[in-house]
Every structure is written in structure tokens, then in C-alpha cells.
Scaffold this motif. Structure first.
Motif, PDB file in Angstrom:
ATOM      1  N   SER C 145       0.831  -1.201   0.000  1.00 29.29           N
ATOM      2  CA  SER C 145       0.000   0.000   0.000  1.00 29.29           C
ATOM      3  C   SER C 145       0.865   1.249   0.000  1.00 29.29           C
ATOM      4  CB  SER C 145      -0.971  -0.007   1.176  1.00 29.29           C
ATOM      5  OG  SER C 145      -0.287  -0.237   2.375  1.00 29.29           O
ATOM      6  N   ILE C 146       2.018   1.188   0.683  1.00 27.42           N
ATOM      7  CA  ILE C 146       2.885   2.364   0.682  1.00 27.42           C
ATOM      8  C   ILE C 146       3.445   2.576  -0.725  1.00 27.42           C
ATOM      9  CG2 ILE C 146       5.252   1.611   1.234  1.00 27.42           C
ATOM     10  CD1 ILE C 146       3.270   4.364   2.908  1.00 27.42           C
ATOM     11  N   ALA C 147       3.664   1.488  -1.434  1.00 27.49           N
ATOM     12  CA  ALA C 147       4.139   1.614  -2.809  1.00 27.49           C
ATOM     13  C   ALA C 147       3.096   2.334  -3.650  1.00 27.49           C
ATOM     14  CB  ALA C 147       4.425   0.238  -3.388  1.00 27.49           C
ATOM     15  N   ILE C 148       1.846   1.961  -3.440  1.00 30.90           N
ATOM     16  CA  ILE C 148       0.790   2.574  -4.243  1.00 30.90           C
ATOM     17  C   ILE C 148       0.651   4.060  -3.899  1.00 30.90           C
ATOM     18  CG2 ILE C 148      -1.694   2.557  -4.622  1.00 30.90           C
ATOM     19  CD1 ILE C 148      -1.566  -0.461  -4.552  1.00 30.90           C
ATOM     20  N   VAL C 149       0.753   4.392  -2.612  1.00 30.37           N
ATOM     21  CA  VAL C 149       0.691   5.798  -2.218  1.00 30.37           C
ATOM     22  C   VAL C 149       1.823   6.560  -2.882  1.00 30.37           C
ATOM     23  CG1 VAL C 149       0.756   7.421  -0.313  1.00 30.37           C
ATOM     24  CG2 VAL C 149      -0.011   5.107   0.078  1.00 30.37           C
ATOM     25  N   TRP C 150       3.010   6.011  -2.770  1.00 34.50           N
ATOM     26  CA  TRP C 150       4.183   6.743  -3.258  1.00 34.50           C
ATOM     27  C   TRP C 150       4.088   6.972  -4.758  1.00 34.50           C
ATOM     28  CZ3 TRP C 150       5.539   8.822   0.829  1.00 34.50           C
ATOM     29  CH2 TRP C 150       6.721   9.557   0.913  1.00 34.50           C
ATOM     30  N   ARG C 151       3.635   5.947  -5.463  1.00 36.67           N
ATOM     31  CA  ARG C 151       3.472   6.105  -6.902  1.00 36.67           C
ATOM     32  C   ARG C 151       2.445   7.185  -7.200  1.00 36.67           C
ATOM     33  NH1 ARG C 151       4.610   2.598 -10.724  1.00 36.67           N
ATOM     34  NH2 ARG C 151       6.357   1.277 -10.189  1.00 36.67           N
ATOM     35  N   ALA C 152       1.384   7.209  -6.404  1.00 29.65           N
ATOM     36  CA  ALA C 152       0.334   8.192  -6.656  1.00 29.65           C
ATOM     37  C   ALA C 152       0.847   9.608  -6.381  1.00 29.65           C
ATOM     38  CB  ALA C 152      -0.881   7.893  -5.782  1.00 29.65           C
TER      39      ALA C 152
END
Lengths: 286, 422, 323
Positions: C145-152
Motif C-alpha cells: 500500500s505504501i508503494a501505491i501511495v508513493w506512486r500516486a
């Protein structure tokens, strides 16, 4: 009168300034977390790459689905497993690392420098190459699919980080204390237990918090050593939503990450105040 | 130092520790025969929680029919599945049955990890009858049966029909690359790139090669094309990227873990047909499926790839493993439960039992449509997975403008040689 | 690393007050008691080290000199793995990526941690709340989920990009851009400054208030108080944080792995050392080469560690040094 209130007023305005500054930094730091929370209320297809913080029409379906369990396993199972592992780890680290830290900080035993170097050495090797030998070891001991491989190291002070952390704190405590105790005839065990441990509370609390969080987030250990989904901790439950060849459930995963945050946050909130209290109440300084 | 060879030293260390009584209570229950004469087998796969729920239901059916066999399950996402599998298998503790893919058969057969199921077929514990065309021989390596297909998939164009309607083109069987290139160019003039860019996809390039009488890999584990071939392919894709016909690779990179198509960054994408299910769940834009264009309007070069079930060479219960696989691939009820979760069902019994709806129906129709043109699969030598990853990575270098087509091609050939050589 | 200043040089026994029980106890007897106590206290660590750490480490050292694919017996190849590294362009790339990550990320993270710790050290209303809030990012670790946040956050026209556009800079998406992805990873590590911050805070709590009060009476400026009281007093903690963050930065894996979608790309721009090590060991099944890489890292980080330990004589003040 103005002369009297002036310092007070200045103090008050400085306090306001402080809060404004702190809140500004805070907003920056917490933005990504709000984004995660906001995303857990978005429809799945809006999550990846979505730009807005909170959805205009929040949906709660992800949480509702979690209530039904993940892969037929109640979500609470993952949480219970994680809590067992986390508290088990904290107990082990506090026990074993503080003993080693005390020895490094306060006992002049022969070979200390060598052992210290070895300990630092264990920090330096990336764990990926240790996996196979460790796995073989635990397999020979027939401990695969139990929590022992995940906990044993904590009771044997293999986390050099915490030994080192506690040692750095203990070394900074006044020598007079143990010297006085020695004059009173106290041996190392009593100095350790009655003097050093209470005074090292900030370091112990810090270590507990880190241990709890690292154990909570640990994925690799459970991945390798546990073979049954109902023994899995939360960190593994989180990975069950996305796989390359199934329809990915980003909503479920983000909602689960929000839930997973709560216990660690609670643990931190419960103990963070002792970080300060520990040193402040000891009243030893000065 | 030599005592560490074969980890014998570790073994000794472990044993001596147990002997020391430090950890005398071994509470790990592994394999073997459980209480009451029940045989226990471990079954692992990669997939998300929904696949797990489906599989749990099929296992309940199996255990009801075979009350003497107990199935312990374990699953992870794709990357972590292989990491765990490699760790376990190298320590001789691989699961008895596991999900596998046609791409890994040789890799693990080389390392003697896979159970040869032919003896079980002869003994009547596993039937290899009634597999769909193109799948019956998919699990054979050098005369050994090391994998049994559970579902098949094949390459397709997944596209946005609204964009194709705008330019008045209907992608259909028999269309050519020239037509496709023209169509995507026309679409991109409207602002949306026509294609996410597939110059780094090994499986797509394989199809193009096959349409021209070559293939990505040869039977003797070498690359089946020349540096000049690859330069042509990458030059073409690079030019189309620069022209804006293919999506800017930076944006595709950024959109992960979703695909460019499901983030509406393009009007189409070449990928496995069953990915339509996943893509559809990631976007609100309606998507459709079409055949891959051909070079001459006839030869598609297409083959059915598949997910498989394999047994572990070290299992203590080969008979039960075979019985389990047999049930999972032939039982119609299992087919009804699983649907197309692992690709279009592999056996006639299951294919007929399941009635697809929605996007699954589109996929089934597509596979039926191309069934007559299916050819034997390109071999996947040991190291094919490494080659695939290198192809993808170096192509990204090239299309991002970090490496020239020339240098990229050389780099790829050198890495591929290393990967296939071992 | 051998001469560890961190463990204080044992002082001669006669300088120490002897225990009351044995007023005339010989130094040797006392030393024997110290040795016994030392090893008793160290025993869990020693057992753990021998059982769980030393064996696997030696095994990996042996494997570094072999060709080992996890399935067949390792084949001894001498220094081949090490020589291969220097002619491997991707290995060199990974060294370069990691070095820039360490050099940029570690100072920024420590500065952020110390800055916020100083901000929070003053007793103010809501202090506990702030402390918890600033720590919160460290609670999430490196998950999908942190990966998805960071990408966003770092995607085209998202919040980071838009903020920069205010200053006339337009980068676009960071994660897809080979020139920018490493900075997105640096931002992630800096963002999770909570762990060193908490350690700084605990250290700051050990600084006696009286010292500040005395300095204030003398009219010392805030900067001067920081330089001459705070910094020396927290130097052991600063040293600890510097050392550990440096070591951790060299070993960065999880965040790079998840943020770049398991590929450490694009164009190898996010290929940090352990990512490449992981790929060689676990994807390409070249565990011998991976082990050699690991030992190369160990030696390099060991050298950096040794330099830091050597340097601490000059700037780290321990309680026992003061008196």
C-alpha cells in the motif's frame, strides 16, 4: 502593567508560532497517510494513481468485505497471530538484549572488544544470503511451520541493533551509581536489575516500540517459515489481495493496511509517553 | 570450511543442538502420515485471496470424495511464491503438489525438482485424456510428464472498442500488422496513443517471429533470431514510441501495478487473453478482445500456454498426488467452481461443465475462435524466465532513450547467452 | 572495526574501588569474577550468535567462492564471482545507485529526525500528540500500500508535481523517470524519519536541564547552547543513529523493491545493491554470486563503519570520558 505582562505575551506568541510551524510540517508528513485512509473509501478502480485525497462519495464496501474474512480466514486470526508474535518478540528482546548491553557497557570481561566487533559484523550482512542456511537449520530442528524460528532469535539477542541501542544509553549513565552500589556489596546482577534497567527505561521503551513494529511488519520470516494460512500474521494477510494473474483488489488491500496500522499506532501511543517520563522522573541528572 | 559444503555442517549443528536438549521439543508437524492412517499432502499456489477461496471449495469436494487424504494449503502472490518455493525446494522440503507454469517446467526439471507423473498415468491414478487442443502435451519434457494443465491462455489484443469505432476499424481475424499499425497511428492522432507498447514483451515478439517461420527459442535452448531481427523490431517500436503512437514508457512505468490500458493511457495492449478479467476490474472503460494481427493474413503463430499442477520429486505420496491432480483437472464440479480463474479450463469435462458469463464468455469465445489455428508451443529452455526479464528491462532502457537500439541488442544477446548457457 | 572505541578501554583494576567483601582481593581474582559475569550476561547472545548467525554467515562466506544454484551442490570456483563483479555493468550500476542513495538519503533523514526531535523536545501542550503523529509514517513500513501511495504522490500532475510547478519546475512522474526515481526513494526514507527521531528524543531527555539554565544565565544564544551543550550531550545517540542509518541505507531493499514494482527500474535506475543481489540470488538462482556480492557489501560497509568508529574519538562524548 505592560512591563509585567510583556514576557508572558512574548512567550504566548512564540508558543503560537511553534504550533503553527509544527502543524505545517505535520500536514506535509501526514499527507500520504491521509491518502491511504482516503483511498480505503474509494472504489477499487480509482485507487491506483488516483489524485484526490478523499473521495466525494465514500464507499465502505472494502471494510465490509474484510468483515467476511480473507480467503475464508477471519481477519481477527491474522491480528491475533501478529499480536502473539509481536509481544513475544518484545519480551525476548527486552530480556536478552539488555543483558548483553549491560555486559558491553559495564563489565570488563576479556574478549569484550572481539565480541562487540562480531556483533556489529552481524549487522552488516544483507539477510538475503542467510536465508537458506537458516532455513535448513530450522528444518533440521523440525521447527518449520511453528513460531519458534520467528521468535527464537529475539530471546538470543540476535538483534544487534537493540543491544547496541541499549548499550549506548547505559554507557551514558553516571558511573558513580554502580560504583556506589559496588561499595555496598552489590554484584552485577543486582546492579543490572535494580539500577541500570530502571534508568535505561527510555532505551527499553524505544526498543520495545521498534521491536513491536518490526515484528508487526515482518514479512519475510513468516513467508518462509509458516506453511498454513491460519498461522499467518497481518503482514501476510495484506499480500493476499494482489497477484499478477487475478483481478487485483486494491480496495481490500488498502482497507486492510488501515486496519493493520491501528494496533501499532495504539502500541506506540500507549508507550511513547514513557520515552520522556523515563528520564524525567529518574531525577538523577545534575 | 569444507564442512559447509552441502550444508552438512549446518545439519550437524542443528542435530547437535537438538541433542543438547536446548530445544528438545520439536513441534513441527511435517508431511507424513497423520493420525488415523490419513495421508497428508501439502498444496501450494500463487494467487490472491479470491483464488484461495475457490480452491478451498474444490479441496472440500476432494476431501469428501477421498476421506483418507488431507490437503494442507498454502498460497502467496507470484513473486513470493517462487521465493518460498525455491527456499523450500533447495532444502528438500517442497510442497507435494504445486501450481506451476509452462515457462518453468525445464528450469525445475533440470534441477530434478519435478515428479515424473507418467508412472502414475500408467497405474491409472491420473488420466491424460480429454485435454483441449494444444494442451494435451503441454506438460511433457523429454518424454516425462512433469506438469498437468489446469487452464490455458493465449495472446490477444485487449482494446478499447470506442476508440476503434471512432476511426471505423473493426479488429478481426485475418487482419495484418500493416492494418494494425495504420489503425493505431490513426487513433493516436486523436490524442490517445494507439498501443501501450509491447516491444519488450517476449511472448509478443515470439508470435511475430513464429509468423515468420522462426521462434524466440530453438529446440536446443538457443535464441531463434539474429541481432538484426531484434534491431528491426526494436527500431520499429522505438520510432512508433517517438511518434506518440505507443504510450510514453515513463507513463507505463508510472501506472504500475495497473496496466497502461486500464489506466486509459492507450487504446489497446497485447497480453494474455485471461487478463481481460483483471483489466476490466481496473477501469470503467469497456474493453474487448481481438486476435493478434498476422504478417500474411493467415498464420497466427499462436499456441496455448498454461498453468499447471506439478508434483514434487521428493513427495512421499506420489499416488495421492496423482489422485489429487486427476480430480482437480477432470472433475466437472471443480471446473464449475474455478471458472477461468487460472485460464480457460483445460479439459473437455470442465470446459463443458462451466458456463462462462460476462468477460469470461468473451475469453471463451476468443479461444474457440482461434482453436483451429493453434500450433505447438515454443519450447521454454531453463533460463527462459531470466531471458524474458532481461528482454523487458533492456527494451525499457531502449525505449526510454537510455540505451541505443544497437547497444541494447548487444547487451540482450550477451545476457541471454549467460542465462541459457548454464 | 577491531579497535572499538565504543566499548570503553578497560581501565586497570586497581583504579577501581574494590568490593567491600574482599578488601584485599587480588586483581586477578576480581578479573576472573568480571570475566565470569561478563560471559554469563552475554550467554544468550553467544548462544544466538553461534547457533543462528555465525553458521549461516560462514555458510554464505563459503558460498561466495562457489557456483551454487540452490539445487545442486555448490561448486568451488575460487575468486571467479568477485572478478566477475568488476566486469559486470549492472553490478557497477548498482554500486553507483546505492552510493548516491546513501549519500543523499542518510544526511537528509538524520537532519529531519534531529530537527523535529528538537522541535518536540520542549515541553509544550500536545507534545505527545505531535510525537506520535510524526512517528506515524514509520509504522507503515514498506508494504504494497505504501508503494501505491508513493506512486500516486509522485505521478504526473499529482500533488508533488503540482507543488513543484508553483516554482516553475515540471518533472512529470518521478517513478517512471529513470533520472528521478532514486529521489522518490530518498523521499520515502526521509519521510520515515520517525525511528531516528524517537532515539534522538530519548537522548535529548538525558540532557540535564540545569546545563541549559546555567547557559541561559550566562546569556548564551540558542545556537550556542545547541552547539556546546545539546550536540555533545547527545553525541552517543547521534553516533548510533548515523551508524545505523548508514548501514541500513546501504542495505535498502524493501522500499525500493515495492515502490518500483519488484523491478528496481526503470532502466535499472532504482537498482540498489540488495535489489540486484536479490535478483541474482533468487530470480537467477545464482546464490554463489549473490553471496559474493553480500560479502563485498559487508566488507565495504565494514570499512565505512570502522571509519565512523575511528572518528567518534573526535566528536562523541561518553559519560566516562567526561570525568
Amino acid at each position: 502593567m505592560s512591563a509585567l505582562t510583556h514576557p508572558a505575551r512574548r512567550r504566548a506568541s512564540r508558543s503560537v508560532l511553534w504550533h503553527v510551524g509544527a502543524l505545517l510540517v505535520l500536514a506535509l508528513v501526514l499527507y500520504p497517510l491521509f491518502w491511504v485512509i482516503g483511498s480505503s473509501l474509494k472504489p477499487s478502480e480509482d485507487i491506483v494513481g488516483g489524485l484526490e485525497l478523499f473521495p466525494t462519495q465514500p464507499v465502505f464496501e472494502h471494510y465490509r468485505k474484510l468483515y467476511d474474512g480473507i480467503a475464508d480466514i477471519p481477519v481477527s486470526t491474522f491480528f491475533v497471530n501478529s499480536l502473539v508474535l509481536a509481544f513475544g518478540s518484545v519480551a525476548g528482546v527486552l530480556f536478552s538484549c539488555s543483558l548483553a548491553a549491560y555486559a558491553f557497557a559495564r563489565i570488563d570481561f576479556r574478549g569484550r572488544n572481539l565480541l562487540f566487533s562480531l556483533m556489529i559484523g552481524t549487522l552488516l550482512l544483507p539477510y538475503h544470503v542467510l536465508i537458506i542456511p537458516q532455513y535448513v537449520l530450522f528444518q533440521k530442528m523440525e521447527l518449520i511451520n511453528t513460531y519458534v524460528p520467528l521468535l527464537l532469535g529475539k530471546y538470543l539477542a540476535t538483534d544487534a541493533f537493540f543491544v547496541f541501542l541499549m548499550m549506548q544509553f547505559m554507557r551514558n549513565l553516571p558511573r558513580e551509581l554502580d560504583e556506589a552500589a559496588r561499595l555496598d556489596g552489590c554484584g552485577h546482577p543486582r546492579i543490572y536489575w535494580h539500577i541500570m534497567l530502571p534508568l535505561s527505561r527510555p532505551a527499553l521503551i524505544t526498543s520495545s516500540i521498534f521491536t513491536f513494529i518490526w515484528s508487526w511488519n515482518d514479512f519475510l520470516g513468516p513467508l518462509l517459515y509458516l506453511n498454513e494460512p491460519d498461522k499467518y500474521p497481518v503482514s501476510m494477510g495484506l499480500k493476499m489481495f494482489i497477484d499478477q494473474d487475478s483481478a487485483a483488489d486494491y480496495g481490500g488491500m488498502v482497507a486492510m493496511s488501515v486496519l493493520a496500522l491501528l494496533p501499532v499506532l495504539a502500541f506506540f501511543l500507549a508507550f511513547q509517553r514513557y520515552l520522556v517520563e523515563g528520564a524525567a522522573t529518574s531525577g538523577l541528572k545534575g | 570450511m569444507t564442512s559447509w559444503r552441502n550444508t552438512r555442517g549446518l545439519r550437524a549443528a542443528g542435530v547437535s543442538v537438538v541433542a543438547l536438549g536446548l530445544l528438545a521439543t520439536g513441534c513441527g508437524g511435517d508431511g507424513g502420515t497423520g493420525a488415523g492412517g490419513k495421508v497428508e499432502i501439502r498444496y501450494s499456489w500463487w494467487g490472491g485471496q479470491e483464488r484461495a477461496s475457490l480452491i478451498n471449495r474444490t479441496i472440500a469436494l476432494f476431501e469428501k470424495k477421498y476421506p483418507d487424504i488431507e490437503v494442507k494449503t498454502d498460497f502467496q502472490d507470484y513473486e513470493n511464491f517462487w521465493k518460498k518455493f525455491n527456499t523450500q525446494a533447495s532444502a528438500g522440503n517442497a510442497p507435494d503438489v504445486f501450481q506451476n507454469s509452462v515457462a518453468f517446467l525445464r528450469k525445475y526439471d533440470d534441477k530434478r525438482v519435478l515428479l515424473d507423473l507418467s508412472a502414475q498415468v500408467e497405474a491409472g491414478n491420473l488420466s491424460m485424456e480429454h485435454f483441449r487442443a494444444g494442451l494435451d502435451k503441454a506438460g511433457e519434457v523429454d518424454g516425462k510428464l512433469v506438469g498437468v494443465p489446469v487452464g490455458g491462455n493465449t495472446f490477444a489484443l485487449i482494446y478499447n472498442p470506442a476508440e476503434y469505432k471512432k476511426i471505423g476499424v473493426t479488429p478481426a481475424e485475418g487482419w495484418t500488422w500493416d492494418e494494425y499499425d495504420a489503425a493505431t497511428e490513426k487513433i493516436s492522432k486523436g490524442g490517445l496513443p494507439g498501443d501501450s507498447g509491447g516491444g519488450g514483451i517476449m511472448y509478443l515478439y515470439d508470435l511475430v517471429l513464429r509468423q515468420n517461420g522462426k521462434a524466440f527459442f530453438t529446440d536446443d535452448a538457443k535464441l531463434g533470431f539474429t541481432e538484426a531481427d531484434l534491431e528491426d523490431w526494436w527500431n520499429k517500436n522505438y520510432a512508433r514510441t517517438k511518434a506518440g503512437v505507443l504510450t510514453d514508457p515513463k507513463k507505463i512505468e508510472q501506472a504500475k501495478p495497473t496496466s497502461g490500458l486500464s489506466k486509459d493511457l492507450s487504446a489497446g495492449e497485447f497480453t494474455w487473453d485471461n487478463f481481460l478479467v483483471r483489466y476490466t476490474s481496473e477501469t470503467k472503460t469497456p474493453l474487448a478482445i481481438a486476435p493478434v494481427p498476422t504478417t500474411d493474413g493467415k498464420r497466427t503463430g499462436q499456441y496455448i500456454s498454461s498453468l499447471m499442477l506439478s508434483g514434487s520429486a521428493r513427495t512421499k505420496h506420489p499416488k495421492e498426488v496423482a489422485t489429487f491432480i486427476d480430480f482437480m483437472v477432470h472433475d466437472p464440479e471443480v471446473g464449475k467452481i474455478m471458472g477461468y480463474d487460472r485460464g480457460v479450463l483445460a479439459t473437455e469435462e470442465q470446459f463443458d461443465a462451466y458456463e462462462p458469463t460476462g468477460v469470461s464468455a468473451q475469453i471463451a469465445a476468443y479461444e474457440k475462435q482461434i482453436a483451429d489455428n493453434v500450433e505447438p508451443i515454443t519450447p521454454h529452455p531453463a533460463g527462459a524466465d531470466i531471458v524474458e526479464a532481461a528482454f523487458l528491462r533492456i527494451a525499457a532502457d531502449v525505449f526510454l532513450g537510455k540505451t541505443s537500439v544497437d547497444d541494447g541488442t548487444k547487451q540482450f544477446f550477451s545476457e541471454a547467452k549467460t542465462a541459457l548457457g548454464s | 572495526m577491531t579497535d572499538t572505541q565504543a566499548a570503553p578501554a578497560p581501565s586497570p583494576p586497581e583504579e577501581r574501588p574494590a568490593p567491600r567483601k574482599a578488601p584485599a582481593a587480588s586483581g586477578r581474582r576480581r578479573a576472573r569474577g568480571e570475566n565470569l559475569a561478563g560471559y554469563l550476561f552475554m550467554s544468550p547472545w553467544i548462544v544466538g550468535f553461534l547457533l543462528l548467525t555465525a553458521g549461516p554467515m560462514l555458510a554464505s562466506l563459503y558460498l561466495a567462492f562457489t557456483d551454487y544454484n540452490l539445487f545442486d551442490s555448490p561448486r568451488f570456483v575460487g575468486f571467479e564471482n568477485f572478478t566477475e563483479m568488476f566486469s559486470d555493468p549492472r553490478w557497477r550500476k548498482s554500486v553507483q545507485v546505492t552510493t548516491s542513495y546513501v549519500l543523499v538519503g542518510t544526511p537528509l533523514k538524520l537532519a529531519a529526525a534531529l530537527g523535529v526531535a528538537l522541535l518536540l523536545n520542549k515541553p509544550r501542550r500536545g507534545q505527545g500528540f505531535y510525537r506520535a503523529a510524526f512517528y506515524a509514517p514509520s509504522l507503515v513500513g514498506a508494504s504494497v500500500s505504501i508503494a501505491i501511495v508513493w506512486r500516486a504522490l509522485f505521478s504526473d500532475d499529482a500533488v508533488v508535481d503540482r507543488s513543484l510547478q508553483v516554482f516553475g519546475v515540471h518533472v512529470g512522474g518521478w517513478i517512471g523517470d529513470p533520472d528521478m526515481v532514486i529521489y522518490a526513494l530518498v523521499a520515502l526514507t526521509v519521510w520515515q524519519f520517525g525511528a531516528p527521531m524517537v532515539i534522538f528524543l530519548a537522548g535529548l531527555q538525558q540532557v540535564p536541564r540545569e546545563l541549559y539554565e546555567a547557559a541561559q544565565v550566562d546569556g548564551a544564544s540558542a545556537w550556542r547552547r545547541f552547539r556546546s551543550i545539546t550536540l555533545p550531550m547527545i553525541s552517543p545517540v547521534l553516533f548510533f543513529n548515523l551508524l545505523l542509518e548508514t548501514i541500513h541505507s546501504f542495505q535498502i531493499f524493501a522500499s525500493a523493491y515495492v515502490v518500483t514494482n519488484s523491478k528496481c527500474g526503470p532502466a535499472d535506475a532504482g537498482l540498489v545493491y540488495t535489489c540486484y543481489l536479490y535478483e541474482q540470488g533468487w530470480t537467477n538462482l545464482r546464490m554463489g554470486y549473490a553471496s559474493a556480492m553480500a560479502w563485498m557489501l559487508l566488507v565495504s560497509v565494514g570499512l565505512v563503519t570502522a571509519v565512523l568508529f575511528w572518528s567518534q574519538r573526535r566528536w562523541v562524548h561518553y559519560e566516562e570520558d567526561v570525568r
